[in-house]
Design an enzyme around this catalytic site. Structure first.
Site, PDB file in Angstrom:
ATOM      1  N   HIS A  50       4.610  -0.763   7.381  1.00 20.09           N
ATOM      2  CA  HIS A  50       3.240  -0.487   6.901  1.00 20.09           C
ATOM      3  C   HIS A  50       2.239  -1.338   7.701  1.00 20.09           C
ATOM      4  O   HIS A  50       1.209  -0.835   8.148  1.00 20.09           O
ATOM      5  CB  HIS A  50       3.095  -0.868   5.417  1.00 20.09           C
ATOM      6  CG  HIS A  50       3.847   0.007   4.466  1.00 20.09           C
ATOM      7  ND1 HIS A  50       4.683  -0.507   3.498  1.00 20.09           N
ATOM      8  CD2 HIS A  50       3.885   1.359   4.303  1.00 20.09           C
ATOM      9  CE1 HIS A  50       5.187   0.483   2.781  1.00 20.09           C
ATOM     10  NE2 HIS A  50       4.729   1.628   3.253  1.00 20.09           N
ATOM     11  N   LYS A  74       6.337   7.495 -10.171  1.00 18.71           N
ATOM     12  CA  LYS A  74       7.393   7.056  -9.235  1.00 18.71           C
ATOM     13  C   LYS A  74       8.145   5.830  -9.759  1.00 18.71           C
ATOM     14  O   LYS A  74       9.038   5.318  -9.092  1.00 18.71           O
ATOM     15  CB  LYS A  74       6.782   6.729  -7.866  1.00 18.71           C
ATOM     16  CG  LYS A  74       6.591   7.933  -6.965  1.00 18.71           C
ATOM     17  CD  LYS A  74       6.410   7.487  -5.522  1.00 18.71           C
ATOM     18  CE  LYS A  74       6.454   8.658  -4.558  1.00 18.71           C
ATOM     19  NZ  LYS A  74       6.238   8.212  -3.160  1.00 18.71           N
ATOM     20  N   ARG A 123       7.673   8.200  10.638  1.00 18.70           N
ATOM     21  CA  ARG A 123       8.811   7.452  11.176  1.00 18.70           C
ATOM     22  C   ARG A 123       9.765   8.347  11.921  1.00 18.70           C
ATOM     23  O   ARG A 123      10.193   8.062  13.011  1.00 18.70           O
ATOM     24  CB  ARG A 123       9.574   6.752  10.039  1.00 18.70           C
ATOM     25  CG  ARG A 123       8.856   5.561   9.503  1.00 18.70           C
ATOM     26  CD  ARG A 123       9.369   5.193   8.142  1.00 18.70           C
ATOM     27  NE  ARG A 123       8.982   6.186   7.159  1.00 18.70           N
ATOM     28  CZ  ARG A 123       9.156   6.066   5.862  1.00 18.70           C
ATOM     29  NH1 ARG A 123       9.753   4.995   5.391  1.00 18.70           N
ATOM     30  NH2 ARG A 123       8.753   7.007   5.033  1.00 18.70           N
ATOM     31  N   SER A 161      10.257   1.150   2.033  1.00 17.24           N
ATOM     32  CA  SER A 161      10.194   0.261   0.858  1.00 17.24           C
ATOM     33  C   SER A 161      11.464   0.440   0.032  1.00 17.24           C
ATOM     34  O   SER A 161      11.995  -0.528  -0.530  1.00 17.24           O
ATOM     35  CB  SER A 161       8.976   0.609   0.007  1.00 17.24           C
ATOM     36  OG  SER A 161       7.796   0.444   0.742  1.00 17.24           O
TER      37      SER A 161
HETATM   38  P1  ADP Z   1       4.154   7.099  -0.319  1.00 16.52           P
HETATM   39  O1  ADP Z   1       4.654   7.034  -1.744  1.00 16.52           O
HETATM   40  O2  ADP Z   1       2.763   7.634  -0.196  1.00 16.52           O
HETATM   41  O3  ADP Z   1       5.118   7.730   0.642  1.00 16.52           O
HETATM   42  P2  ADP Z   1       4.775   4.627   1.020  1.00 16.52           P
HETATM   43  O4  ADP Z   1       4.276   3.259   0.711  1.00 16.52           O
HETATM   44  O5  ADP Z   1       6.243   4.840   0.979  1.00 16.52           O
HETATM   45  O6  ADP Z   1       3.985   5.570   0.054  1.00 16.52           O
HETATM   46  O7  ADP Z   1       4.279   5.055   2.467  1.00 16.52           O
HETATM   47  C1  ADP Z   1       2.905   5.127   2.787  1.00 16.52           C
HETATM   48  C2  ADP Z   1       2.775   5.698   4.178  1.00 16.52           C
HETATM   49  O8  ADP Z   1       3.351   4.781   5.095  1.00 16.52           O
HETATM   50  C3  ADP Z   1       3.495   7.025   4.399  1.00 16.52           C
HETATM   51  O9  ADP Z   1       2.744   7.802   5.314  1.00 16.52           O
HETATM   52  C4  ADP Z   1       4.798   6.626   5.027  1.00 16.52           C
HETATM   53  O10 ADP Z   1       5.311   7.655   5.860  1.00 16.52           O
HETATM   54  C5  ADP Z   1       4.358   5.434   5.852  1.00 16.52           C
HETATM   55  N1  ADP Z   1       5.424   4.480   6.086  1.00 16.52           N
HETATM   56  C6  ADP Z   1       6.293   3.950   5.217  1.00 16.52           C
HETATM   57  N2  ADP Z   1       7.153   3.104   5.826  1.00 16.52           N
HETATM   58  C7  ADP Z   1       6.799   3.122   7.139  1.00 16.52           C
HETATM   59  C8  ADP Z   1       7.325   2.489   8.314  1.00 16.52           C
HETATM   60  N3  ADP Z   1       8.386   1.713   8.291  1.00 16.52           N
HETATM   61  N4  ADP Z   1       6.698   2.733   9.464  1.00 16.52           N
HETATM   62  C9  ADP Z   1       5.640   3.564   9.526  1.00 16.52           C
HETATM   63  N5  ADP Z   1       5.114   4.205   8.491  1.00 16.52           N
HETATM   64  C10 ADP Z   1       5.691   3.988   7.304  1.00 16.52           C
END
Ligand code: ADP
Length: 196
Positions: A50, A74, A123, A161
């Site tokens: 992130h 969630k 990703r 996450s």
């Molecule tokens: P959501 O529930 O909206 O998917 P996340 O916190 O899991 O929330 O992810 C938020 C955004 O960050 C999404 O677009 C996800 O694809 C991206 N994301 C999550 N992990 C990574 C990572 N390791 N590298 C790049 N982008 C990421």
């Protein structure tokens, strides 16, 4: 164009001044439009992946708002306030990035923050279908808001996450995947719980 007071009549001089005033005003107005992007997500918790996306977005926009979604359905590990605090603490070195929370329709939040774009991370191909659908739906809801996809550094493409929580729950070290304060928060969260 000769300057006022030399060859111009008073009327044309006034028109010329007005013209320059309007041009100057238009240029300044354009310069002062803040380019704002919203980076929404659950951030349960924030990972280095992130952070990588946030830093890339901060280079493209005047202001980036990391918007932590309430997402109660969630069943997040961290409460909304905890997730927000963890994000905030990670942003100290980024003056043009702020953290906020939102609930409800993302596109309404984007408009309320006067932002022009939504940033999402991509990703792998597995992210694509859902993100594509989401981006097109948001475009249907508001044609003026663009979705921008950013790829993290290759070493973070496997990171999520969910995986980080799983490793921490099983007692593994997540120090390479999250900022130090997030690692501590995860350790505290799982302290006292049964490690399988
Ligand atoms: P959501 O529930 O909206 O998917 P996340 O916190 O899991 O929330 O992810 C938020 C955004 O960050 C999404 O677009 C996800 O694809 C991206 N994301 C999550 N992990 C990574 C990572 N390791 N590298 C790049 N982008 C990421």
């Amino acid at each position: 164009m000769p300057p006022c007071g030399f060859t111009k009549s008073r009327g044309s001089c006034r028109r010329q001044s007005k013209f320059f005033f309007l041009v100057n005003f238009a240029v300044r107005a354009k310069v002062t439009v803040m380019r704002t992007a919203i980076y929404p997500g659950s951030f349960d918790p924030l990972t280095n992946g992130h952070l990588d996306v946030i830093q890339r977005a901060a280079k493209l926009f005047d202001r980036v708002v990391v918007a932590v979604a309430k997402n109660e359905d969630k069943h997040p590990l961290f409460s909304l306030d905890e997730r927000l605090a963890l994000v905030k603490q990670a942003l100290h070195h980024l003056p043009d990035v702020e953290a906020d929370t939102f609930d409800g329709l993302l596109i309404e939040y984007v408009v309320s923050r006067k932002a022009q774009a939504i940033v999402r991370g991509l990703r792998a191909v597995s992210d694509f279908e859902f993100e594509f659908q989401l981006a097109l739906m948001n475009r249907k809801l508001n044609e003026n808001i663009e979705t921008i996809f950013m790829m993290p550094k290759d070493t973070y493409t496997f990171l999520s996450s969910r995986i980080v929580k799983e490793i921490a729950r099983l007692g593994g070290d997540v120090g390479a995947f999250v900022p130090a304060h997030v690692r501590t928060a995860l350790t505290n969260k799982f302290a006292g719980t049964l490690k399988v």
